[in-house]
Write a protein that holds these residues in place. Sequence first.
Motif, short mmCIF file in Angstrom:
data_model
loop_
_atom_site.label_atom_id
_atom_site.label_comp_id
_atom_site.label_asym_id
_atom_site.label_seq_id
_atom_site.Cartn_x
_atom_site.Cartn_y
_atom_site.Cartn_z
N PRO A 224 5.22 7.04 21.39
CA PRO A 224 6.23 7.99 20.94
C PRO A 224 6.71 8.81 22.14
O PRO A 224 6.02 8.91 23.16
N LYS A 225 7.88 9.41 21.99
CA LYS A 225 8.43 10.23 23.08
C LYS A 225 7.53 11.43 23.36
O LYS A 225 7.36 11.83 24.51
N VAL A 226 6.97 12.01 22.29
CA VAL A 226 6.02 13.13 22.42
C VAL A 226 4.71 12.67 21.81
O VAL A 226 4.67 12.25 20.65
N LYS A 227 3.64 12.74 22.60
CA LYS A 227 2.35 12.25 22.14
C LYS A 227 1.97 12.86 20.78
O LYS A 227 2.00 14.07 20.60
N GLY A 228 1.62 11.95 19.86
CA GLY A 228 1.13 12.37 18.56
C GLY A 228 2.20 12.71 17.53
O GLY A 228 1.87 13.07 16.40
N THR B 268 11.22 12.38 13.20
CA THR B 268 10.99 13.58 12.37
C THR B 268 10.18 14.67 13.07
O THR B 268 10.19 15.82 12.63
N GLY B 269 9.46 14.30 14.12
CA GLY B 269 8.59 15.26 14.80
C GLY B 269 7.29 15.51 14.04
O GLY B 269 6.49 16.35 14.43
N GLU B 270 7.09 14.77 12.94
CA GLU B 270 5.87 14.92 12.15
C GLU B 270 4.70 14.23 12.85
O GLU B 270 4.89 13.31 13.64
N PRO B 271 3.46 14.67 12.54
CA PRO B 271 2.28 14.09 13.19
C PRO B 271 2.11 12.61 12.86
O PRO B 271 2.40 12.16 11.75
N LEU B 272 1.63 11.87 13.84
CA LEU B 272 1.26 10.47 13.64
C LEU B 272 -0.21 10.42 13.23
O LEU B 272 -0.98 11.31 13.57
N VAL B 273 -0.58 9.38 12.51
CA VAL B 273 -1.97 9.21 12.10
C VAL B 273 -2.45 7.82 12.49
O VAL B 273 -1.66 6.89 12.62
N GLN B 274 -3.75 7.71 12.67
CA GLN B 274 -4.34 6.40 12.90
C GLN B 274 -4.99 5.96 11.60
O GLN B 274 -5.81 6.69 11.03
N ARG B 275 -4.59 4.79 11.13
CA ARG B 275 -5.17 4.28 9.90
C ARG B 275 -6.65 4.02 10.13
O ARG B 275 -7.07 3.67 11.23
N VAL C 70 0.85 -1.20 0.00
CA VAL C 70 0.00 0.00 0.00
C VAL C 70 0.88 1.25 0.00
O VAL C 70 0.66 2.18 -0.78
N ARG C 71 1.90 1.29 0.87
CA ARG C 71 2.79 2.45 0.93
C ARG C 71 3.51 2.68 -0.40
O ARG C 71 3.71 3.81 -0.82
N ASN C 72 3.92 1.56 -1.05
CA ASN C 72 4.66 1.66 -2.31
C ASN C 72 3.74 1.86 -3.52
O ASN C 72 4.22 1.98 -4.64
N LYS C 73 2.44 1.85 -3.25
CA LYS C 73 1.43 2.05 -4.31
C LYS C 73 1.60 1.08 -5.47
O LYS C 73 1.48 1.46 -6.64
N ARG D 258 -2.75 1.81 18.14
CA ARG D 258 -1.67 1.85 17.16
C ARG D 258 -1.79 3.10 16.29
O ARG D 258 -2.84 3.39 15.74
N TRP D 259 -0.70 3.83 16.19
CA TRP D 259 -0.61 5.03 15.36
C TRP D 259 0.66 4.92 14.54
O TRP D 259 1.64 4.30 14.97
N ILE D 260 0.66 5.52 13.33
CA ILE D 260 1.82 5.37 12.46
C ILE D 260 2.33 6.71 11.95
O ILE D 260 1.61 7.70 11.92
N HIS D 261 3.58 6.68 11.54
CA HIS D 261 4.17 7.79 10.80
C HIS D 261 4.06 7.38 9.33
O HIS D 261 4.73 6.44 8.89
N SER D 262 3.18 8.03 8.61
CA SER D 262 2.83 7.61 7.25
C SER D 262 4.03 7.52 6.31
O SER D 262 4.16 6.56 5.55
N ALA D 263 4.89 8.51 6.34
CA ALA D 263 6.00 8.56 5.38
C ALA D 263 6.97 7.39 5.54
O ALA D 263 7.46 6.84 4.56
N SER D 264 7.24 6.98 6.78
CA SER D 264 8.24 5.93 7.02
C SER D 264 7.63 4.57 7.31
O SER D 264 8.30 3.56 7.18
#
Length: 193
Positions: free
Chosen positions: A114-118, A123-130, A13-16, A97-103
């Motif tokens: 995560p060390k910092v919620k969300g 990268t410090g980028e936002p996490l998302v829930q699928r 899915v990530r690699n389309k 479960r939450w993910i970092h979409s890019a990685s």
Amino acid sequence: RKKEEGDELRQHVRNKTALGIEAKKYMDEGCLVPDQIMIQMVMGDAVEAVEKGQSLLLDGFPRTMEQAVALDKNLDVDLVINLCIPNETIIERISDRWIHSASGRVYNYSYKPPKVKGLDDETGEPLVQREDDKPESVLKRLQKYEMATAPLVKYYEEKGVIQTFAGTESDVIYPKVKRWLDHQLAGDEAATV
């Protein structure tokens, strides 16, 4: 060689890939990915590995009779481990479960936050829930999963290759699974769990 089918599917899915694009349609609706997509994804790699003399541990496959029949046409299934976990436990774990979409990095607020919620640790980028990790989607998938796997459990019971382990904590279940598996792989028919 271990193949975790859910991770492999998410990678598509990530690699389309064509397979990933098709599978994503079902995943976004909280539905199980159809058998033909899963069979296509698994069988090529599995047969190739066995032809090279490798043993396989398939995690999450087969999940339906159609998948089991396709597997049996190509490979001998020696052992099946069935984990019986209460739905409430599964829903709680997956919805945490939450993910970092890019990685594709995965976090779980129950045991690997995560060390910092969300935010992603690197990268410090936002996490998302699928969408398919939200409680209502998980429950919907579990109901379909149970209907599909009940005949599969019976099928492997009749073949004499399945062992079921029940519980809610990995730290309790895993040693039992490992002990049984070690005995089976060593040829010890008197394995106790």
